[in-house]
Design a protein around this motif. Sequence first.
Motif, PDB file in Angstrom:
ATOM      1  N   SER A  36     -67.782 -34.554 -57.199  1.00 21.85           N
ATOM      2  CA  SER A  36     -66.329 -34.945 -56.592  1.00 21.85           C
ATOM      3  C   SER A  36     -66.368 -37.193 -56.997  1.00 21.85           C
ATOM      4  O   SER A  36     -67.311 -37.001 -56.661  1.00 21.85           O
ATOM      5  N   ASP A  37     -65.297 -37.134 -56.377  1.00 15.25           N
ATOM      6  CA  ASP A  37     -65.401 -38.644 -56.803  1.00 15.25           C
ATOM      7  C   ASP A  37     -64.553 -38.975 -55.135  1.00 15.25           C
ATOM      8  O   ASP A  37     -62.718 -39.006 -55.631  1.00 15.25           O
ATOM      9  N   HIS A  38     -64.690 -39.309 -53.947  1.00 15.92           N
ATOM     10  CA  HIS A  38     -63.716 -39.504 -52.402  1.00 15.92           C
ATOM     11  C   HIS A  38     -64.604 -40.400 -52.344  1.00 15.92           C
ATOM     12  O   HIS A  38     -65.340 -40.947 -52.225  1.00 15.92           O
ATOM     13  N   ILE A  39     -63.352 -41.147 -51.664  1.00 12.44           N
ATOM     14  CA  ILE A  39     -63.609 -41.828 -50.541  1.00 12.44           C
ATOM     15  C   ILE A  39     -63.487 -41.512 -48.919  1.00 12.44           C
ATOM     16  O   ILE A  39     -63.906 -42.248 -48.197  1.00 12.44           O
ATOM     17  N   GLU A  40     -62.999 -40.807 -48.962  1.00 17.90           N
ATOM     18  CA  GLU A  40     -62.848 -39.862 -47.493  1.00 17.90           C
ATOM     19  C   GLU A  40     -62.733 -38.004 -47.537  1.00 17.90           C
ATOM     20  O   GLU A  40     -62.655 -37.607 -48.643  1.00 17.90           O
ATOM     21  N   PRO A  41     -63.711 -37.987 -46.682  1.00 16.69           N
ATOM     22  CA  PRO A  41     -63.997 -36.528 -47.013  1.00 16.69           C
ATOM     23  C   PRO A  41     -63.160 -35.474 -46.385  1.00 16.69           C
ATOM     24  O   PRO A  41     -61.980 -36.010 -45.361  1.00 16.69           O
ATOM     25  N   ALA A 228     -70.197 -18.217 -40.669  1.00 18.42           N
ATOM     26  CA  ALA A 228     -70.368 -19.435 -40.326  1.00 18.42           C
ATOM     27  C   ALA A 228     -70.384 -20.873 -40.470  1.00 18.42           C
ATOM     28  O   ALA A 228     -69.450 -21.642 -40.602  1.00 18.42           O
ATOM     29  N   ILE A 229     -70.766 -20.955 -42.327  1.00 14.81           N
ATOM     30  CA  ILE A 229     -71.017 -22.157 -42.584  1.00 14.81           C
ATOM     31  C   ILE A 229     -69.189 -22.806 -43.369  1.00 14.81           C
ATOM     32  O   ILE A 229     -69.391 -23.419 -43.736  1.00 14.81           O
ATOM     33  N   ALA A 230     -68.653 -21.405 -44.087  1.00 16.45           N
ATOM     34  CA  ALA A 230     -67.739 -21.519 -44.845  1.00 16.45           C
ATOM     35  C   ALA A 230     -66.678 -22.247 -43.223  1.00 16.45           C
ATOM     36  O   ALA A 230     -65.924 -23.078 -44.110  1.00 16.45           O
ATOM     37  N   LEU A 231     -66.082 -21.154 -42.542  1.00 15.41           N
ATOM     38  CA  LEU A 231     -65.580 -22.183 -41.409  1.00 15.41           C
ATOM     39  C   LEU A 231     -65.573 -23.460 -40.737  1.00 15.41           C
ATOM     40  O   LEU A 231     -64.876 -24.192 -40.873  1.00 15.41           O
ATOM     41  N   ASP A 232     -66.857 -23.789 -41.001  1.00 15.57           N
ATOM     42  CA  ASP A 232     -67.369 -24.924 -40.767  1.00 15.57           C
ATOM     43  C   ASP A 232     -67.236 -25.660 -40.938  1.00 15.57           C
ATOM     44  O   ASP A 232     -66.636 -26.823 -41.403  1.00 15.57           O
ATOM     45  N   GLN A 233     -67.345 -25.528 -42.903  1.00 16.43           N
ATOM     46  CA  GLN A 233     -67.762 -27.415 -43.795  1.00 16.43           C
ATOM     47  C   GLN A 233     -66.321 -27.228 -44.209  1.00 16.43           C
ATOM     48  O   GLN A 233     -65.637 -27.740 -45.193  1.00 16.43           O
ATOM     49  N   TRP A 234     -65.260 -25.969 -44.731  1.00 13.76           N
ATOM     50  CA  TRP A 234     -64.024 -26.187 -45.929  1.00 13.76           C
ATOM     51  C   TRP A 234     -62.944 -25.388 -45.219  1.00 13.76           C
ATOM     52  O   TRP A 234     -61.813 -24.850 -45.811  1.00 13.76           O
ATOM     53  N   ARG A 235     -62.897 -24.996 -43.761  1.00  6.50           N
ATOM     54  CA  ARG A 235     -61.577 -25.013 -42.834  1.00  6.50           C
ATOM     55  C   ARG A 235     -60.820 -25.936 -43.542  1.00  6.50           C
ATOM     56  O   ARG A 235     -59.789 -25.343 -42.967  1.00  6.50           O
ATOM     57  N   LEU A 247     -52.102 -35.827 -47.042  1.00 10.17           N
ATOM     58  CA  LEU A 247     -52.173 -36.172 -45.785  1.00 10.17           C
ATOM     59  C   LEU A 247     -53.409 -37.394 -45.720  1.00 10.17           C
ATOM     60  O   LEU A 247     -54.381 -37.634 -46.832  1.00 10.17           O
ATOM     61  N   PRO A 248     -53.486 -38.273 -45.117  1.00  6.85           N
ATOM     62  CA  PRO A 248     -54.007 -39.179 -45.230  1.00  6.85           C
ATOM     63  C   PRO A 248     -55.992 -39.718 -44.609  1.00  6.85           C
ATOM     64  O   PRO A 248     -56.788 -40.133 -45.679  1.00  6.85           O
ATOM     65  N   THR A 249     -55.628 -38.355 -44.020  1.00  4.86           N
ATOM     66  CA  THR A 249     -57.195 -39.078 -43.686  1.00  4.86           C
ATOM     67  C   THR A 249     -58.021 -37.936 -43.293  1.00  4.86           C
ATOM     68  O   THR A 249     -57.405 -36.875 -42.609  1.00  4.86           O
ATOM     69  N   ALA A 250     -59.051 -37.877 -42.962  1.00  5.98           N
ATOM     70  CA  ALA A 250     -60.454 -36.550 -42.650  1.00  5.98           C
ATOM     71  C   ALA A 250     -59.459 -36.179 -41.169  1.00  5.98           C
ATOM     72  O   ALA A 250     -59.514 -35.330 -41.300  1.00  5.98           O
ATOM     73  N   ALA A 251     -59.282 -37.322 -39.848  1.00  2.69           N
ATOM     74  CA  ALA A 251     -58.218 -36.553 -38.730  1.00  2.69           C
ATOM     75  C   ALA A 251     -57.175 -35.631 -38.864  1.00  2.69           C
ATOM     76  O   ALA A 251     -56.628 -34.709 -38.295  1.00  2.69           O
ATOM     77  N   HIS A 252     -56.876 -36.235 -39.707  1.00  9.24           N
ATOM     78  CA  HIS A 252     -55.400 -35.227 -40.458  1.00  9.24           C
ATOM     79  C   HIS A 252     -55.811 -34.093 -40.680  1.00  9.24           C
ATOM     80  O   HIS A 252     -55.431 -33.040 -39.929  1.00  9.24           O
ATOM     81  N   PHE A 253     -57.324 -33.710 -41.588  1.00  9.17           N
ATOM     82  CA  PHE A 253     -57.220 -32.152 -42.064  1.00  9.17           C
ATOM     83  C   PHE A 253     -57.625 -31.430 -40.814  1.00  9.17           C
ATOM     84  O   PHE A 253     -57.399 -30.156 -40.790  1.00  9.17           O
ATOM     85  N   ASP A 254     -58.427 -32.005 -39.853  1.00  4.14           N
ATOM     86  CA  ASP A 254     -59.521 -31.430 -38.797  1.00  4.14           C
ATOM     87  C   ASP A 254     -57.988 -31.358 -38.123  1.00  4.14           C
ATOM     88  O   ASP A 254     -58.417 -30.163 -37.487  1.00  4.14           O
ATOM     89  N   HIS A 255     -57.107 -31.752 -37.246  1.00  2.00           N
ATOM     90  CA  HIS A 255     -55.818 -32.193 -36.800  1.00  2.00           C
ATOM     91  C   HIS A 255     -55.043 -30.251 -37.656  1.00  2.00           C
ATOM     92  O   HIS A 255     -55.593 -29.394 -36.841  1.00  2.00           O
ATOM     93  N   VAL A 256     -54.555 -29.727 -38.660  1.00  4.13           N
ATOM     94  CA  VAL A 256     -54.161 -28.865 -38.964  1.00  4.13           C
ATOM     95  C   VAL A 256     -54.674 -27.787 -39.150  1.00  4.13           C
ATOM     96  O   VAL A 256     -54.418 -27.021 -39.195  1.00  4.13           O
TER      97      VAL A 256
END
Length: 331
Positions: A36-41, A228-235, A247-256
């Motif tokens: 991948s080529d990301h600046i934001e996780p 548990a791995i999938a839920l933690d890392q890829w939800r 969506l602009p940031t990791a925080a937004h993805f964590d929220h939704v």
Amino acid sequence: MAAIGFHASHEQISPGQLLKDVQLAEQAGFEAAMCSDHIEPWSARQGHSGFAWSWLGAALATTGLRFGVVTAPGQRYHPAIIAHASATLADMFPGRFWMATGSGEYMNEHVTGEAWPDKETRQRRLEESVEIIRDLHAGKEVTRTGLVTVQQARVWDVPQVKPLLIAPAVSVETARRSAAWADGLVTVNQPHVKLKDMLAAYRDAGGRGKAALQVHLSWAPTEDAAVAIALDQWRSNVFPPPIPWDLPTAAHFDHVSAEVGENQVRGAVNISADTAQHAEWLAEYVELGFEELYLHFVGQEQAPFIEAFAEHVLPQLRGTGSRGTERKVPL
């Protein structure tokens, strides 16, 4: 038989560790790699985001694998910069580098402060960028005005073997449209009916080259641990477009994704503690017509996955049966 590759997820693993992981994957029998080529996780829980282009030089120099990268010319990267970077890698490592040029995601592109265009505009900007990159790879001096402006750009070290420009697509329409310019197609695991439709749309529109599939999977010695791995890392990655685009940031993805449960994650990730089940799923993708599979274990600790799949999955896919302890990979 399809080539089996390793997906290097920069969002989840530090670049130093990820380099060790891809080296281990080669030792284990993986035949290729992509990253991948990301600046934001996608999530703060993932917590990484190394610069793919620096890492690719080290990865290509320290393995014998072919490598690809999913990247987005047009906003965060000017296409002349992508042409320059990719030409340099292709010159140093002839025939071993390709890139999948997509229209981008706001989470990576918002850093420029520019407005985020609608999908159609982004797609046209991508198509302009592809033309610019191809001209620069051909040694031409390029001046353009349009969605992308270029002024007297030239790549002086033009590679003899041009890097393939692969189309990354998650929809039938994008697959069909990409056939006009792409050297191949790459997508991610989805329901078989949709994957068949995407392949048909690409081929029917004249699409050339290989079809590759990135397979998100979670394996662990127990089913509960794999879940548990999938839920933690890829939800954060279970939503259909346009959510992942806009969506602009990791925080937004964590929220939704805060309330995402197991069933939703299973729709995006192949989860099982049974390596035979994983081998069966992968064989089904090959039967659909994919010529390269890139396995993305969605956990952050890659070595146990590499070890298990080297012993029990890769041999099955190659029709040799399990090799037991014949080729143990040192952890």
